[in-house]
Design a protein around this motif. Structure first.
Motif, PDB file in Angstrom:
ATOM      1  N   ARG A 193      21.218   7.622  46.798  1.00  0.00           N
ATOM      2  CA  ARG A 193      21.827   6.476  46.125  1.00  0.00           C
ATOM      3  C   ARG A 193      21.835   6.645  44.612  1.00  0.00           C
ATOM      4  O   ARG A 193      22.785   6.225  43.931  1.00  0.00           O
ATOM      5  CB  ARG A 193      21.095   5.202  46.530  1.00  0.00           C
ATOM      6  CG  ARG A 193      21.375   4.809  47.975  1.00  0.00           C
ATOM      7  CD  ARG A 193      20.590   3.599  48.421  1.00  0.00           C
ATOM      8  NE  ARG A 193      20.935   3.237  49.800  1.00  0.00           N
ATOM      9  CZ  ARG A 193      20.297   2.336  50.526  1.00  0.00           C
ATOM     10  NH1 ARG A 193      19.263   1.700  50.002  1.00  0.00           N
ATOM     11  NH2 ARG A 193      20.673   2.060  51.758  1.00  0.00           N
ATOM     12  N   ARG A 244      25.160   6.609  42.262  1.00  0.00           N
ATOM     13  CA  ARG A 244      25.260   5.747  41.085  1.00  0.00           C
ATOM     14  C   ARG A 244      25.669   6.547  39.854  1.00  0.00           C
ATOM     15  O   ARG A 244      26.569   6.162  39.096  1.00  0.00           O
ATOM     16  CB  ARG A 244      23.915   5.068  40.860  1.00  0.00           C
ATOM     17  CG  ARG A 244      23.790   4.261  39.577  1.00  0.00           C
ATOM     18  CD  ARG A 244      24.431   2.897  39.721  1.00  0.00           C
ATOM     19  NE  ARG A 244      25.738   2.844  39.083  1.00  0.00           N
ATOM     20  CZ  ARG A 244      26.505   1.766  39.071  1.00  0.00           C
ATOM     21  NH1 ARG A 244      26.102   0.662  39.668  1.00  0.00           N
ATOM     22  NH2 ARG A 244      27.675   1.774  38.461  1.00  0.00           N
ATOM     23  N   TYR A 247      29.260   7.884  40.102  1.00  0.00           N
ATOM     24  CA  TYR A 247      30.223   6.817  39.815  1.00  0.00           C
ATOM     25  C   TYR A 247      30.328   6.581  38.307  1.00  0.00           C
ATOM     26  O   TYR A 247      31.426   6.477  37.749  1.00  0.00           O
ATOM     27  CB  TYR A 247      29.784   5.537  40.521  1.00  0.00           C
ATOM     28  CG  TYR A 247      30.718   4.367  40.316  1.00  0.00           C
ATOM     29  CD1 TYR A 247      31.803   4.161  41.166  1.00  0.00           C
ATOM     30  CD2 TYR A 247      30.512   3.461  39.276  1.00  0.00           C
ATOM     31  CE1 TYR A 247      32.654   3.081  40.990  1.00  0.00           C
ATOM     32  CE2 TYR A 247      31.357   2.384  39.087  1.00  0.00           C
ATOM     33  CZ  TYR A 247      32.436   2.194  39.944  1.00  0.00           C
ATOM     34  OH  TYR A 247      33.285   1.137  39.751  1.00  0.00           O
ATOM     35  N   ASP A 248      29.201   6.517  37.634  1.00  0.00           N
ATOM     36  CA  ASP A 248      29.189   6.255  36.195  1.00  0.00           C
ATOM     37  C   ASP A 248      29.846   7.391  35.403  1.00  0.00           C
ATOM     38  O   ASP A 248      30.393   7.162  34.321  1.00  0.00           O
ATOM     39  CB  ASP A 248      27.762   6.062  35.695  1.00  0.00           C
ATOM     40  CG  ASP A 248      27.153   4.746  36.169  1.00  0.00           C
ATOM     41  OD1 ASP A 248      27.924   3.866  36.616  1.00  0.00           O
ATOM     42  OD2 ASP A 248      25.920   4.613  36.118  1.00  0.00           O
ATOM     43  N   THR A 268      28.852   2.513  48.457  1.00  0.00           N
ATOM     44  CA  THR A 268      29.501   1.208  48.335  1.00  0.00           C
ATOM     45  C   THR A 268      29.906   0.876  46.901  1.00  0.00           C
ATOM     46  O   THR A 268      30.618  -0.102  46.675  1.00  0.00           O
ATOM     47  CB  THR A 268      28.569   0.114  48.869  1.00  0.00           C
ATOM     48  OG1 THR A 268      27.306   0.189  48.182  1.00  0.00           O
ATOM     49  CG2 THR A 268      28.334   0.288  50.372  1.00  0.00           C
ATOM     50  N   LEU A 269      29.469   1.675  45.942  1.00  0.00           N
ATOM     51  CA  LEU A 269      29.873   1.464  44.554  1.00  0.00           C
ATOM     52  C   LEU A 269      31.367   1.700  44.371  1.00  0.00           C
ATOM     53  O   LEU A 269      32.007   1.062  43.541  1.00  0.00           O
ATOM     54  CB  LEU A 269      29.099   2.412  43.632  1.00  0.00           C
ATOM     55  CG  LEU A 269      27.615   2.122  43.421  1.00  0.00           C
ATOM     56  CD1 LEU A 269      26.935   3.338  42.811  1.00  0.00           C
ATOM     57  CD2 LEU A 269      27.437   0.926  42.522  1.00  0.00           C
ATOM     58  N   LYS A 326      37.464   5.459  42.111  1.00  0.00           N
ATOM     59  CA  LYS A 326      36.971   4.492  41.131  1.00  0.00           C
ATOM     60  C   LYS A 326      38.192   3.763  40.571  1.00  0.00           C
ATOM     61  O   LYS A 326      39.033   4.371  39.915  1.00  0.00           O
ATOM     62  CB  LYS A 326      36.184   5.181  40.018  1.00  0.00           C
ATOM     63  CG  LYS A 326      35.565   4.210  39.018  1.00  0.00           C
ATOM     64  CD  LYS A 326      34.652   4.955  38.047  1.00  0.00           C
ATOM     65  CE  LYS A 326      33.992   3.991  37.075  1.00  0.00           C
ATOM     66  NZ  LYS A 326      33.045   4.681  36.163  1.00  0.00           N
TER      67      LYS A 326
END
Length: 212
Positions: A129, A133, A136-137, A159-160, A183
């Motif tokens: 996870r 994270r 994604y960032d 799920t992000l 994204k």
């Protein structure tokens, strides 16, 4: 299959997801998920012997940039040899957690695509996870995280990402799930920014395990 790949698989079978490299068909299908019509910043986690890396480099524009993070020293050395004459490609022997430093050093704020074939299913849930994270960032709005995996269990954790699409690709041994996590572009920003090595400022963090 190269001798190097087979030897590394025998030494670290859980870090390398398959006993054979990706098929040409899989490599081409994964590459087809990316838009190479303009300069891109692309990062690959755990490229191994570089079958996907070579195809990406072949399709990239002259002013694109490819960062390869490889934990296995033998693979990293071989990748550096392969791309020694290509200034667009940087091979980093180590954990992709150093990506923030590598991006900042190059004046790059974010990536257009992040590609990974590392076996996420073997990662502990917290590490998995955290990687998602940070991945994604690290992506610019409107960009994508692309994975090819034996299982598709990562979808339940990612799920992000606002949207994901998967296909089960049979033209590979073993068959693979190819999943593209999108994204969504920011509603308050100016859309996608132009890519390039020296056009960016700022820093977005990311971390991973390279070959995992």
């Amino acid at each position: 299959m190269s001798t190097l790949f087979f030897k590394r698989f025998l030494k670290r079978p859980f870090r390398i997801a398959s006993i054979v490299p990706s098929s040409k068909a899989l490599v081409e299908r994964v590459a087809s998920k990316m838009d190479f019509s303009q300069p891109r910043v692309i990062t690959e986690y755990g490229p191994g012997e570089g079958v996907h890396s070579r195809e990406i480099a072949r399709r990239m524009t002259p002013d694109s940039h490819l960062l390869l993070f490889e934990l296995d020293l033998a693979f990293a050395r071989d990748l550096k040899r392969q791309f020694a004459d290509d200034p667009r490609v940087d091979v980093i022997h180590g954990d992709a957690a150093s990506l923030p430093f590598e991006l900042k050093r190059r004046g790059i704020a974010s990536c257009d695509y992040i590609l990974s074939g590392i076996p996420f299913s073997i990662l502990k849930i917290e590490k998995k996870r955290a990687l998602l994270r940070k991945t994604y960032d690290a992506l610019a709005p409107g960009s994508s995280f692309i994975i090819y995996q034996v299982t598709n269990e990562l979808k339940q954790h990612a799920t992000l990402f606002e949207h994901a699409e998967s296909e089960y690709f049979l033209q590979n041994i073993p068959p693979m799930f190819i999943t593209v996590f999108h994204k969504t572009p920011s509603l308050h920003g100016c859309g996608r920014r132009a890519s390039g090595r020296k056009r960016f400022s700022g820093l977005v963090g990311v971390g991973a395990d390279g070959s995992a």
